[in-house]
Design a protein around this motif. Structure first.
Motif, short mmCIF file in Angstrom:
data_model
loop_
_atom_site.label_atom_id
_atom_site.label_comp_id
_atom_site.label_asym_id
_atom_site.label_seq_id
_atom_site.Cartn_x
_atom_site.Cartn_y
_atom_site.Cartn_z
N ASP A 50 -20.58 -4.14 -48.50
CA ASP A 50 -19.86 -3.28 -47.57
C ASP A 50 -19.39 -4.07 -46.35
OD1 ASP A 50 -18.90 -0.70 -46.60
OD2 ASP A 50 -20.56 -0.84 -45.15
N ILE A 51 -20.26 -4.91 -45.81
CA ILE A 51 -19.90 -5.73 -44.65
C ILE A 51 -18.76 -6.67 -45.01
CG2 ILE A 51 -20.72 -7.63 -43.18
CD1 ILE A 51 -23.47 -6.20 -43.18
N ARG A 52 -18.83 -7.29 -46.17
CA ARG A 52 -17.77 -8.22 -46.59
C ARG A 52 -16.45 -7.49 -46.82
NH1 ARG A 52 -20.93 -12.52 -50.47
NH2 ARG A 52 -22.15 -13.42 -48.79
N THR A 53 -16.50 -6.31 -47.40
CA THR A 53 -15.29 -5.54 -47.65
C THR A 53 -14.63 -5.12 -46.34
OG1 THR A 53 -16.20 -4.72 -49.73
CG2 THR A 53 -14.37 -3.48 -48.80
N VAL A 54 -15.43 -4.62 -45.41
CA VAL A 54 -14.90 -4.23 -44.10
C VAL A 54 -14.34 -5.44 -43.37
CG1 VAL A 54 -15.56 -3.36 -41.81
CG2 VAL A 54 -16.35 -2.19 -43.85
N SER A 55 -15.03 -6.56 -43.44
CA SER A 55 -14.57 -7.78 -42.77
C SER A 55 -13.25 -8.27 -43.34
CB SER A 55 -15.63 -8.88 -42.88
OG SER A 55 -16.81 -8.49 -42.23
N GLU A 56 -13.13 -8.25 -44.65
CA GLU A 56 -11.87 -8.68 -45.26
C GLU A 56 -10.73 -7.74 -44.87
OE1 GLU A 56 -9.83 -9.64 -49.59
OE2 GLU A 56 -11.93 -9.07 -49.52
N SER A 57 -11.00 -6.46 -44.85
CA SER A 57 -9.98 -5.49 -44.46
C SER A 57 -9.54 -5.70 -43.01
CB SER A 57 -10.52 -4.07 -44.65
OG SER A 57 -9.59 -3.12 -44.22
N LEU A 58 -10.50 -5.93 -42.12
CA LEU A 58 -10.17 -6.19 -40.71
C LEU A 58 -9.36 -7.47 -40.55
CD1 LEU A 58 -13.51 -5.22 -38.93
CD2 LEU A 58 -11.33 -4.00 -38.79
N ALA A 59 -9.73 -8.52 -41.28
CA ALA A 59 -9.01 -9.80 -41.17
C ALA A 59 -7.58 -9.65 -41.67
CB ALA A 59 -9.74 -10.88 -41.97
N SER A 61 -5.84 -6.88 -41.82
CA SER A 61 -5.13 -6.02 -40.87
C SER A 61 -4.71 -6.81 -39.64
CB SER A 61 -6.02 -4.84 -40.45
OG SER A 61 -6.30 -4.02 -41.55
N GLN A 62 -5.62 -7.65 -39.14
CA GLN A 62 -5.29 -8.48 -37.97
C GLN A 62 -4.14 -9.42 -38.29
OE1 GLN A 62 -6.67 -8.83 -34.55
NE2 GLN A 62 -4.66 -9.74 -34.62
N LEU A 63 -4.15 -10.02 -39.45
CA LEU A 63 -3.08 -10.93 -39.84
C LEU A 63 -1.75 -10.19 -39.94
CD1 LEU A 63 -2.63 -13.88 -40.50
CD2 LEU A 63 -3.04 -13.35 -42.89
N VAL A 137 -5.44 -18.51 -37.87
CA VAL A 137 -6.74 -18.34 -38.53
C VAL A 137 -7.41 -17.12 -37.93
CG1 VAL A 137 -8.98 -19.36 -39.04
CG2 VAL A 137 -6.97 -20.83 -38.88
N VAL A 138 -7.71 -16.14 -38.78
CA VAL A 138 -8.39 -14.93 -38.34
C VAL A 138 -9.79 -14.97 -38.93
CG1 VAL A 138 -8.41 -12.41 -38.40
CG2 VAL A 138 -6.23 -13.63 -38.28
N THR A 139 -10.79 -14.84 -38.07
CA THR A 139 -12.19 -14.86 -38.50
C THR A 139 -12.85 -13.57 -38.03
OG1 THR A 139 -12.21 -17.25 -38.25
CG2 THR A 139 -14.34 -16.16 -38.46
N VAL A 140 -13.59 -12.94 -38.95
CA VAL A 140 -14.32 -11.72 -38.61
C VAL A 140 -15.80 -12.04 -38.61
CG1 VAL A 140 -14.81 -9.33 -39.27
CG2 VAL A 140 -12.52 -10.27 -39.59
N TYR A 141 -16.46 -11.59 -37.56
CA TYR A 141 -17.90 -11.81 -37.39
C TYR A 141 -18.62 -10.49 -37.49
CZ TYR A 141 -16.65 -16.39 -35.56
OH TYR A 141 -16.17 -17.65 -35.43
N HIS A 142 -19.86 -10.55 -37.98
CA HIS A 142 -20.73 -9.37 -38.01
C HIS A 142 -22.03 -9.73 -37.33
CE1 HIS A 142 -23.63 -6.48 -39.79
NE2 HIS A 142 -22.63 -5.65 -39.54
N ASP A 143 -22.46 -8.89 -36.42
CA ASP A 143 -23.69 -9.14 -35.67
C ASP A 143 -24.88 -8.72 -36.52
OD1 ASP A 143 -25.48 -9.71 -33.70
OD2 ASP A 143 -24.95 -8.03 -32.41
#
Length: 175
Positions: A50-59, A61-63, A137-143
């Motif tokens: 779930d975290i990876r899917t959300v992160s990919e979607s955010l990245a 979208s940002q791009l 380069v778009v990077t998504v981080y998760h705390d």
């Protein structure tokens, strides 16, 4: 005398002995522990997916947001003495995960790095030229650990960097 010996041999047990019951319970306990361990592992795998899917979607979208914005040239901008974030990395709009329906948006951070490139696509680190091509380069981080240190994105630990995507932005239009 033969009859009493024969009677002893024919005696039948009714039920199970305590040893048999304990062995059966031990086997059942081992199976139950293995099943519970499998459930915990599956639960962690689902949370990570779930975290990876959300992160990919955010990245992605940002791009797309960056691609849809007007090209911002780095030409003539001198490199400031900033430690972080680099002034060039905040020229384009950065998305807010809360606006994208993310379940726990405060646990996600988006970092955008933009580097001008020469005409062959090679990044120009000193940013002295901008030939209408930029590496984005778009990077998504998760705390993951809840320390909240990714909010300034200076803590670049491998367990918190979830997804990164790279693409180019070019200036389009009539010359």
């Amino acid at each position: 005398m033969a009859a009493p010996v024969n009677n002893r041999i024919r005696l039948k047990k009714n039920g199970f002995s305590i040893i048999e019951v304990l062995i059966a319970m031990m086997i059942l306990g081992i199976i139950a522990a293995a099943f519970l361990l499998a459930l915990v592992t599956a639960s962690k795998a689902i949370a990570l997916a779930d975290i990876r899917t959300v992160s990919e979607s955010l990245a992605r979208s940002q791009l797309e947001v960056i691609k849809s914005e007007t090209y911002i040239s780095h030409q003539g901008i001198t490199t400031p003495d900033l430690v972080f974030p680099d002034v060039f990395d905040v020229l384009y709009t950065t998305i807010d995960p809360a606006l994208y329906g993310v379940a726990n948006p405060s646990r996600f951070g988006v970092k955008v790095e933009v580097t001008p490139c020469d005409s062959s696509g090679t990044p120009v680190p000193d940013r002295s030229i901008d030939e209408d091509l930029q590496l984005v380069v778009v990077t998504v981080y998760h705390d993951d650990n809840g320390d909240g240190l990714f909010t300034d994105l200076t803590e670049d630990t491998p367990d918190e960097k979830v997804f990164s995507i790279t693409n180019y932005k070019s200036k389009r239009g009539l010359s």
